[in-house]
Structures are given as C-alpha cells and as structure tokens.
Design an enzyme around this catalytic site. Structure first.
Site, short mmCIF file in Angstrom:
data_model
loop_
_atom_site.label_atom_id
_atom_site.label_comp_id
_atom_site.label_asym_id
_atom_site.label_seq_id
_atom_site.Cartn_x
_atom_site.Cartn_y
_atom_site.Cartn_z
N PHE A 1 0.96 -1.18 -0.26
CA PHE A 1 -0.07 -0.42 -0.62
C PHE A 1 0.82 1.26 -0.26
CE2 PHE A 1 -2.47 -3.12 2.02
CZ PHE A 1 -3.59 -2.88 1.28
N LEU A 2 2.64 1.16 -0.15
CA LEU A 2 3.30 2.39 0.04
C LEU A 2 2.48 3.41 -0.73
CD1 LEU A 2 5.33 2.68 -2.04
CD2 LEU A 2 6.87 0.92 -0.61
N GLY B 1 -3.26 11.01 -10.98
CA GLY B 1 -2.57 10.07 -11.73
C GLY B 1 -1.53 9.03 -11.30
N CYS C 1 -0.12 3.82 -10.43
CA CYS C 1 -1.19 2.49 -10.04
C CYS C 1 -3.40 2.86 -9.63
CB CYS C 1 -1.04 2.50 -8.81
SG CYS C 1 0.73 1.34 -7.93
N ARG D 1 4.47 8.85 -14.85
CA ARG D 1 3.63 8.34 -15.42
C ARG D 1 2.33 8.11 -14.89
NH1 ARG D 1 5.70 1.88 -13.58
NH2 ARG D 1 6.55 3.36 -10.80
N1 LIG Z 1 4.74 2.53 -7.37
C1 LIG Z 1 3.93 1.90 -6.61
O1 LIG Z 1 3.42 3.29 -6.05
C2 LIG Z 1 3.36 0.58 -6.18
C3 LIG Z 1 2.61 0.98 -4.70
C4 LIG Z 1 2.05 0.28 -4.45
C5 LIG Z 1 2.04 -1.30 -5.68
N2 LIG Z 1 2.48 -1.64 -6.68
C6 LIG Z 1 1.93 -2.30 -8.12
O2 LIG Z 1 3.83 -3.07 -7.05
C7 LIG Z 1 4.63 -4.04 -8.58
C8 LIG Z 1 5.76 -2.96 -8.60
O3 LIG Z 1 5.22 -1.51 -8.75
P1 LIG Z 1 7.03 -0.62 -9.32
O4 LIG Z 1 6.30 0.60 -9.89
O5 LIG Z 1 7.50 -1.50 -8.24
O6 LIG Z 1 7.34 -1.20 -10.87
P2 LIG Z 1 8.65 -0.51 -11.43
O7 LIG Z 1 8.08 -1.27 -13.21
O8 LIG Z 1 8.97 0.39 -10.97
O9 LIG Z 1 9.54 -2.01 -11.29
C9 LIG Z 1 9.50 -3.47 -11.76
C10 LIG Z 1 11.14 -4.16 -11.50
O10 LIG Z 1 10.85 -5.40 -12.11
C11 LIG Z 1 12.12 -6.04 -12.61
N3 LIG Z 1 11.47 -6.99 -13.08
C12 LIG Z 1 10.28 -7.10 -14.46
N4 LIG Z 1 11.02 -8.59 -14.73
C13 LIG Z 1 11.14 -9.11 -13.82
C14 LIG Z 1 11.60 -10.24 -13.93
N5 LIG Z 1 11.56 -11.47 -14.41
N6 LIG Z 1 12.99 -10.81 -12.91
C15 LIG Z 1 13.44 -10.12 -12.08
N7 LIG Z 1 13.01 -8.69 -12.13
C16 LIG Z 1 12.06 -8.16 -12.90
C17 LIG Z 1 11.88 -4.58 -13.64
O11 LIG Z 1 13.30 -4.66 -14.19
C18 LIG Z 1 11.72 -2.96 -12.39
O12 LIG Z 1 13.02 -3.58 -11.92
C19 LIG Z 1 3.21 -3.01 -9.44
O13 LIG Z 1 2.46 -4.54 -9.21
C20 LIG Z 1 2.36 -2.59 -8.96
O14 LIG Z 1 1.13 -1.91 -9.32
C21 LIG Z 1 3.56 -0.16 -6.72
#
Ligand SMILES: NC(=O)c1ccc[n+]([C@@H]2O[C@H](COP(=O)([O-])OP(=O)(O)OC[C@H]3O[C@@H](n4cnc5c(N)ncnc54)[C@H](O)[C@@H]3O)[C@@H](O)[C@H]2O)c1
Length: 444
Positions: free
Chosen positions: A157-158, A273, A276, A343
């Site tokens: 939830f961050l 925006g 998420c 994004r």
């Molecule tokens: N960004 C947010 O604020 C946030 C908050 C809560 C939940 N989420 C969720 O968390 C998840 C991650 O979001 P994020 O913003 O950190 O994504 P991101 O795109 O910033 O990071 C994803 C990372 O995964 C790596 N990756 C992709 N495929 C891989 C594999 N097969 N093996 C190893 N590494 C791999 C990519 O190189 C990248 O560094 C998503 O499902 C998102 O919805 C995001």
C-alpha cells in the site's frame, strides 16, 4: 525459521523499498532484478529514481551487510526461505494487467524452490493470481521435483513520495494464504507490527490482517479504487460548486470533518494520476466484466478523472480565448509531489493538450528535469519565475510544497499576461490578486 534468507525479485519502486526496509529490520535480504544496470546501480548505492530518504536508507543497509543486489538468480535465490515478487504489472489487453513479468519471475524462481519456501506476491495482481503463480511454478518444476512450497499474497500500500514511512509505519499489513505460508512472512513483519526497531514510533499501531488469498488480492484493488473514487467525488462536487456559486475549498473540508468520511483524498484539483490508480481501477472493471458484472461506480471514477484534466484547458480557453501562440507555464510535472514519476501524470496530459492547441509551453518541476521525447518542444525552466517568463498564463498542476512560497510580485513581474490557474487550490489567492493577477482555481 531462524534468521531466514529473504529475496526480492524486481527492484523497482516497490522492490527497492521492500528490500531496504526489510534489511533495516535486521533481515538478510538480496534484491534480484533482470535489468543488470538497475541491479548494479542499486548495489553501488545509487537509486535509479527519486524517493525521499531511500538513497540514504539504501546506503545504510548496504553498509550494514544486510542488503545485497544482483542480476544473478542463483546468488539471490539459492537456499532462499521467503521470496517477495515485486515485478511490474502494467495494464494489458482489455484492461486486465499484463502478467508477463510475473510469469518470467516465476520461471526464474522455480528451480530454487524447496520444502517450506514461501513465495510472496507483493505485485498488485488480479484475484486468482496467487493460484496462477502456484500453477506456473509447479509447471516449471522438473518432473520428479515436488517441493512443498507456499504462496502468500501481501499487497503493498506504499505511496511514492512517502514510501519508507508507509512501509515502516503502515496502518495495516495484509497477508493472505494458508497458515504455514503466512507464518514465516508474519514473522518478518514482527518488528513493524510491534514497532520494535531502531526508528520505531510508539504512537503507531499497525494491524496485521490475515485473510484468504482471493480476499487479500481484492483488498488492494478495492482500496485503490476507493481512493480514486473519493478524489473523483471531490472533483464532481467541486464542479457543481462552480456552477452554483459555492466554494469547494469551504465545502470539502467541512464534508471531511465528519469522522465517517475524513479529509484525506477529498480535495479538488486536476485529478489523480500515477502508475497505480488508473491501472488498478481499470483492472477491477475488467475483472467485473469477466464475470458479467458492470462496475458502474468504478467506470464513473475514471470518467470524472478524464474530464477533470480537461478542466484546465477549458478554463484557459475561456480566459485566453485562443491558445494558439499563447505562452503557458506549467508548475509541477510529476504525478504528485515527492516523486519524479511521470507515469499517467496530469501535467503530461495537459502539456500534450496545450501543444496540440498550438500553445508555447514552458515547465518547471523541482525534481523532473527531462520530459519524454514527444514533449521535446516544452522548455524546461530553471525555476518557477523562469518558467513564467513572458507567459500569458501560469498553471500549477503538481502541489510541490515549494510552490506555496512563490513570491506573487516576482511571478507577476515575470509574466506578460495576468492569468494564474491554481490546479490544486494550494496558493494564497488573495496575495496573488493583490500582485495584479487574475487567479482561478478548481471548484470556486
Ligand atoms: N509504484 C507504486 O507506488 C506501487 C505501490 C503499491 C503497489 N505497486 C505494485 O507493485 C508492483 C511493482 O510496481 P513498481 O512501481 O515497483 O514497478 P517498477 O516497474 O518500478 O519495477 C519493476 C521491476 O521489476 C523488474 N523485473 C521485471 N521482470 C523481472 C523478472 N522477471 N525478474 C526480475 N526482475 C524483473 C524490472 O526490471 C523493474 O526493475 C506493481 O504490481 C504495482 O502495481 C506499486
């Protein structure tokens, strides 16, 4: 499991925060990313994006010896006890999330599974994904191997901009799955739940909520959908306020003063925006459709948000009449303060629309200094007054705290026109009026 070995697969926003914070709690953590450049950068203590306090925490936990990063799966996953999957789940076909990164992570992980390994889905994934990951892992195992591993859902939830705070001092931690899987993950979180670690806060009382798998997955989508809906509701009320002559700045806080409602996420502006909200609400709508259900409230939340972004253009057209050849300065580019994430940022949308209308656009953001190639025509200014230089209008899109300290006379002096559109209702409008500007906001 004493002193468990923890791995984090995918070290983007969520993965790098998860890995650093778990290491701060005293756990042995290895972050694995298939992007070698990212893994090298993190291992060297460099963040590939901006997040307040994270670079410092990263360096501190690397130096403590609790944290490592690698692009070599063996180094991260051999003898691992708990593996957090934190890969991206962007919107795919038909609004459903594209789970390709998750599938590829599962294939990488499968050869290292042992009896008792716990696989934790932290990525935001549709209901049923934990079972899907289990099947993928089973399919990827050699025929004669059948380790008794567990899959747990632990939605994150961050918020970007306050990610460390949100991770270490959460309202709740949700763990979905069976007891044998949930137990070892709950144990990792004990220092947070009991607030017993060096930076603990006595006033924080996080709840540990355990559920079944499907419910944990649903909680994340429903929570984001509610927040997006609350903002869209505030914007709908603001639009009605403008029509009837009420002031949303007075109306919304008074609504939120009711403890059943609360003031958080109840402000009018140019809309939500980020990576998420749009993705998750769209995914929940797609889930509804998969089951023959039409989630009208969710669809309306997205529609209101789309219209809200157009409000800026509508107001500029009303005041400036013609946008072609007008100079418009945008203040704030990131989708919200405290991050450099562009994004689905409203400012990017507004910049596109202004350029399409023939306006000459400049922009200033405290952190973002580069725009995508299709916005190469936007001049990146060195400060807000430079952005406002000869502008017919200045539009505040992202409410970075430093904008509330803008000097009205200096801003007015830099402009050739006199229109200030406060897209977040954060500026002291009387002071800017006194400096000779026409000030407009949202909902008044
Ligand atoms: N960004 C947010 O604020 C946030 C908050 C809560 C939940 N989420 C969720 O968390 C998840 C991650 O979001 P994020 O913003 O950190 O994504 P991101 O795109 O910033 O990071 C994803 C990372 O995964 C790596 N990756 C992709 N495929 C891989 C594999 N097969 N093996 C190893 N590494 C791999 C990519 O190189 C990248 O560094 C998503 O499902 C998102 O919805 C995001």
């Amino acid at each position: 499991m004493s002193n468990p070995k923890v791995a984090v697969i995918g070290t983007g926003y969520v993965g790098s925060v998860t890995a650093s914070c778990l290491a701060l709690l005293g756990h042995q953590v290895c972050g694995f990313d298939s992007d070698a450049t990212r893994a090298d950068q993190l291992a060297a203590g460099q963040l590939p994006f901006y997040e307040p306090g994270l670079a410092e925490l990263l360096r501190e936990t690397l130096a403590s010896g609790n944290l490592r990063f690698t692009d070599d799966p063996r180094q991260a996953l051999e003898d691992v006890d708990v593996v957090f999957l934190c890969v991206g789940t962007p919107t795919g076909a038909g609004g459903n999330p594209d789970l390709a990164q998750l599938a590829s992570a599962a294939w990488t992980l499968a050869p290292y599974l042992r009896d008792g390994t716990v696989v934790v889905n932290k990525s935001t994934v549709p209901v049923g994904s934990a079972d899907w990951v289990r099947t993928l892992l089973e399919e990827a195992l050699p025929r004669n191997a059948a380790p008794a591993f567990h899959v747990v859902s632990n939605p994150e939830f961050l918020r970007e901009g306050s990610a460390i705070e949100d991770f270490l001092y959460p309202d709740r931690i949700v763990l979905g799955g069976d007891g044998d899987g949930v137990g070892p993950v709950a144990a990792l979180y004990v220092p947070i739940v009991t607030q017993a670690f060096p930076r603990a806060r006595t006033e924080v009382v996080p709840q540990l909520i355990t559920t079944d798998l499907a419910s944990a997955e649903m909680i994340k989508y429903a929570a984001n959908a509610f927040l997006a809906m609350k903002i869209s509701f505030a914007n709908e009320v603001a639009n009605l306020c403008e029509l009837v002559g009420a002031d949303a700045r007075q109306v919304l806080p008074a609504i939120g003063a009711d403890r059943r409602i609360g003031t958080a996420f109840l402000s009018a502006g140019v809309g939500w925006g980020g990576s998420c909200f749009g993705k998750d609400v769209t995914a929940l709508i797609a889930t509804g459709h998969d089951y023959g259900y039409s989630p009208d409230l969710l669809r309306a939340s997205i529609e209101v948000n789309k219209l809200q972004r157009a409000v800026v253009i509508r107001k500029l057209q009303r005041e400036l009449k013609i946008l072609k050849g007008r100079r418009v300065a945008i203040l704030g580019l990131s989708f919200k303060p405290g991050t450099d994430d562009l994004r689905d940022a409203p400012a990017i949308d507004v910049a596109h629309r202004l350029i399409a209308a023939g306006a000459v656009v400049s922009a200033y953001d405290p952190i973002v200094k580069q725009l995508p190639p299709d916005l190469a025509g936007v001049r990146i200014a060195s400060d807000p007054y430079d952005a406002a230089h000869r502008a017919n209008a200045v539009v505040l899109i992202t409410e970075w705290p430093e904008f509330t300290g803008l000097e009205p006379a200096r801003l007015a002096g830099a402009m050739s026109g006199d229109l200030l559109l406060d897209g977040r209702n954060v500026l002291p409008d009387a002071e800017f009026r006194a400096a000779g500007l026409r000030v407009l906001g949202v909902g008044w």
